[in-house]
Motif scaffolding. Structure first.
Motif, PDB file in Angstrom:
ATOM      1  N   UNK A 247       0.846  -1.204   0.000  1.00 35.26           N
ATOM      2  CA  UNK A 247       0.000   0.000   0.000  1.00 35.26           C
ATOM      3  C   UNK A 247       0.876   1.247   0.000  1.00 35.26           C
ATOM      4  N   UNK A 248       1.903   1.228   0.822  1.00 40.92           N
ATOM      5  CA  UNK A 248       2.778   2.394   0.902  1.00 40.92           C
ATOM      6  C   UNK A 248       3.475   2.647  -0.442  1.00 40.92           C
ATOM      7  N   UNK A 249       3.937   1.549  -1.086  1.00 43.68           N
ATOM      8  CA  UNK A 249       4.622   1.703  -2.388  1.00 43.68           C
ATOM      9  C   UNK A 249       3.681   2.289  -3.434  1.00 43.68           C
ATOM     10  N   UNK A 250       2.452   1.773  -3.441  1.00 42.36           N
ATOM     11  CA  UNK A 250       1.470   2.235  -4.427  1.00 42.36           C
ATOM     12  C   UNK A 250       1.138   3.719  -4.196  1.00 42.36           C
ATOM     13  N   UNK A 251       0.959   4.086  -2.938  1.00 46.90           N
ATOM     14  CA  UNK A 251       0.656   5.487  -2.603  1.00 46.90           C
ATOM     15  C   UNK A 251       1.809   6.381  -3.024  1.00 46.90           C
ATOM     16  N   UNK A 252       3.008   5.898  -2.797  1.00 45.42           N
ATOM     17  CA  UNK A 252       4.191   6.658  -3.159  1.00 45.42           C
ATOM     18  C   UNK A 252       4.246   6.849  -4.680  1.00 45.42           C
ATOM     19  N   UNK A 253       3.932   5.782  -5.430  1.00 42.60           N
ATOM     20  CA  UNK A 253       3.981   5.877  -6.896  1.00 42.60           C
ATOM     21  C   UNK A 253       2.911   6.841  -7.416  1.00 42.60           C
ATOM     22  N   UNK A 254       1.837   7.020  -6.660  1.00 46.88           N
ATOM     23  CA  UNK A 254       0.771   7.939  -7.077  1.00 46.88           C
ATOM     24  C   UNK A 254       1.070   9.389  -6.676  1.00 46.88           C
ATOM     25  N   UNK A 255       2.138   9.588  -5.902  1.00 49.38           N
ATOM     26  CA  UNK A 255       2.498  10.947  -5.515  1.00 49.38           C
ATOM     27  C   UNK A 255       1.820  11.440  -4.244  1.00 49.38           C
ATOM     28  N   UNK A 256       1.296  10.504  -3.438  1.00 49.37           N
ATOM     29  CA  UNK A 256       0.720  10.887  -2.141  1.00 49.37           C
ATOM     30  C   UNK A 256       1.838  11.491  -1.269  1.00 49.37           C
ATOM     31  N   UNK A 257       1.496  12.483  -0.456  1.00 46.36           N
ATOM     32  CA  UNK A 257       2.531  13.187   0.305  1.00 46.36           C
ATOM     33  C   UNK A 257       2.963  12.460   1.581  1.00 46.36           C
ATOM     34  N   UNK A 258       2.001  11.937   2.327  1.00 44.60           N
ATOM     35  CA  UNK A 258       2.358  11.376   3.633  1.00 44.60           C
ATOM     36  C   UNK A 258       1.430  10.223   3.993  1.00 44.60           C
ATOM     37  N   UNK A 259       1.820   9.469   5.012  1.00 49.11           N
ATOM     38  CA  UNK A 259       1.014   8.330   5.415  1.00 49.11           C
ATOM     39  C   UNK A 259       1.123   8.101   6.919  1.00 49.11           C
ATOM     40  N   UNK A 260       0.135   7.417   7.457  1.00 50.84           N
ATOM     41  CA  UNK A 260       0.192   6.951   8.837  1.00 50.84           C
ATOM     42  C   UNK A 260      -0.473   5.588   8.880  1.00 50.84           C
ATOM     43  N   UNK A 261      -0.102   4.778   9.869  1.00 52.88           N
ATOM     44  CA  UNK A 261      -0.708   3.449   9.944  1.00 52.88           C
ATOM     45  C   UNK A 261       0.164   2.493  10.729  1.00 52.88           C
ATOM     46  N   UNK A 262      -0.417   1.326  11.008  1.00 50.15           N
ATOM     47  CA  UNK A 262       0.272   0.326  11.831  1.00 50.15           C
ATOM     48  C   UNK A 262       1.605  -0.097  11.221  1.00 50.15           C
ATOM     49  N   UNK A 263       1.734   0.011   9.897  1.00 50.40           N
ATOM     50  CA  UNK A 263       2.993  -0.353   9.244  1.00 50.40           C
ATOM     51  C   UNK A 263       4.160   0.438   9.852  1.00 50.40           C
ATOM     52  N   UNK A 264       3.879   1.679  10.268  1.00 44.59           N
ATOM     53  CA  UNK A 264       4.919   2.450  10.970  1.00 44.59           C
ATOM     54  C   UNK A 264       4.748   2.300  12.477  1.00 44.59           C
ATOM     55  N   UNK A 265       3.598   2.692  12.988  1.00 44.79           N
ATOM     56  CA  UNK A 265       3.340   2.615  14.432  1.00 44.79           C
ATOM     57  C   UNK A 265       1.861   2.823  14.707  1.00 44.79           C
TER      58      UNK A 265
END
Ligand code: C2E
Ligand code: CA
Ligand code: CA
Ligand code: CA
Length: 282
Positions: A247-265
Motif C-alpha cells: 500500500x505504501x509503495x502504491x501510494x508513493x507511486x501515485x504521488x501521495x505526500x504522507x502516510x500513517x498506519x500500523x505499518x509504521x506505528x
C-alpha cells in the motif's frame, strides 16, 4: 365514536411510551455527561499519538492526537464515548482538554529541541460552534506555539448541519494560521465539493480506500483521482490506515505526500512517541 376513542386511546399509549423512552434517552445522556465530567476531573483521559511520515523522505511530518479513557480496568477507545460526548455536549469540555494536552505535549517537544513539525487534533461539529476560534487562540498562546504548528482535523459530518456557519468558522481558523484537514475523505458523498468550498490544506484518504486499493481498481482509481486533484489545488494528501508495504509503495507511486498506519506505528502513549521522535533520522 367508539372507533375514535380506541384510536385516541391507542395514540395516547403511543405518546406515553415515546415520552418515556425520550426520558430514558435523556437520563442516559445525563449519566454519560456526568461520567465524562468526573473522568476529566479525575484526569482519566489520555492522549495517544500516531506519527505521520512523508512518503518521499520518510521523515515525520506530524503526529495525530487520539484520545483514550483510562478506566480502572481498561483503556476505553474513543468509539465508545466520543459519540455520547457529542450527543450530550460534553465534547466541548473534553475537546478543550484534548487541545490543551496536545499543545502542552508539542511545547514540551519544542523545549527539548525535538523534531515534530505539526500536531493534528480531531475536532467535532459541536466544538466548532462552541467558540473554537477563541479556544484555539488562547491555547496556542498559553503554550507559546505558532498557529502553523497546529492542524485541525474535521470530518465531513462536522460540516453538514450548518455548512455556512462551518465555512465561516473554518475561514477564521485558517486566517489565524491554523491548518485544516478534511478527515475520512471518501466516506461522505460530497467530499469533492467540500474540498472546493472550504480552506483545507490537507485531505486524509480514508483507511477503507487504502485497505482496498491493492485489490479493487475502483478504490485505486478514486485515490489516484483525489491525489491528482489535490496536487493541482496545492492540497497535501495523507493516507491513513496503511498496514502493508505494498500500500505504501502504491501510494508513493501515485504521488501521495504522507502516510500513517500500523505499518509504521499504532497510536502511542506520550513516553513512547517521545522515544520514537528521539530516534536519529525521524
Ligand atoms: P480517525 O480520526 O479517523 O482516526 C484514525 C483511527 O484509525 C484511529 O482510531 C487509529 O487508531 C486508527 N488507526 C491508525 N492506524 C491504523 C491502521 O493501520 N489500521 C487500522 N485499522 N486502524 C488504524 P481510534 O484512535 O480508535 O479513533 C477512532 C475515532 O475516534 C477517530 O477516527 C476520531 O474520529 C475519533 N477521535 C479520536 N480522538 C478524538 C478526539 O480527541 N476528539 C474527537 N472529536 N474525536 C476523536
Ligand atoms: Ca483524524
Ligand atoms: Ca480519519
Ligand atoms: Ca474515521
Amino acid at each position: 365514536a367508539l372507533r375514535a376513542q380506541q384510536y385516541s386511546c391507542g395514540r395516547w399509549e403511543l405518546w406515553r411510551s415515546d415520552s418515556e423512552s425520550a426520558h430514558a434517552v435523556a437520563r442516559e445522556a445525563d449519566r454519560w455527561a456526568q461520567r465524562i465530567h468526573a473522568g476529566l476531573k479525575q484526569e482519566e483521559f489520555r492522549l495517544y499519538y500516531q506519527p505521520q511520515l512523508a512518503l518521499d523522505t520518510g521523515k515525520v511530518v506530524g503526529v495525530e492526537a487520539l484520545v483514550r479513557w483510562q478506566q480502572s480496568d481498561r483503556l476505553v477507545p474513543p468509539a465508545e464515548f466520543i459519540p455520547a460526548a457529542e450527543n450530550n455536549g460534553s465534547i466541548v469540555q473534553l475537546g478543550e482538554w484534548v487541545l490543551d494536552e496536545a499543545c502542552r505535549q508539542m511545547a514540551f517537544w519544542q523545549r527539548e529541541d525535538m523534531h515534530c513539525p505539526r500536531m493534528a487534533v480531531n475536532v467535532s461539529a459541536h466544538q466548532l460552534r462552541g467558540g473554537i476560534v477563541d479556544t484555539v487562540w488562547r491555547t496556542l498562546a498559553r503554550h507559546s506555539l505558532a498557529p502553523s504548528q497546529l492542524e485541525i482535523e474535521l470530518t465531513e459530518s462536522a460540516l453538514l448541519s450548518d455548512p455556512a456557519e462551518a465555512k465561516a468558522i473554518a475561514h477564521e481558523l485558517a486566517d489565524l494560521g491554523v491548518t485544516l484537514s478534511l478527515d475520512d475523505f471518501g466516506v461522505g458523498y460530497s467530499s469533492f465539493a467540500r474540498l472546493r468550498s472550504m480552506p483545507f490544506k490537507t485531505v486524509k484518504i480514508d483507511h477503507q480506500f487504502v485497505s482496498r486499493m491493492t485489490a479493487d481498481s475502483y478504490d485505486y482509481d478514486l485515490i489516484r483521482m483525489l491525489i491528482d486533484l489535490a496536487k493541482k489545488k496545492q492540497i497535501t494528501t495523507i493516507a491513513e490506515g496503511v498496514e502493508q508495504p505494498e500500500q505504501r509503495e502504491l501510494l508513493s507511486s501515485l504521488g501521495c505526500d504522507a502516510w500513517q498506519g500500523y505499518l509504521c506505528a499504532p497510536p502511542l502513549p506520550a513516553e513512547r512517541i517521545t522515544q520514537f521522535l528521539r530516534q536519529p533520522g525521524v
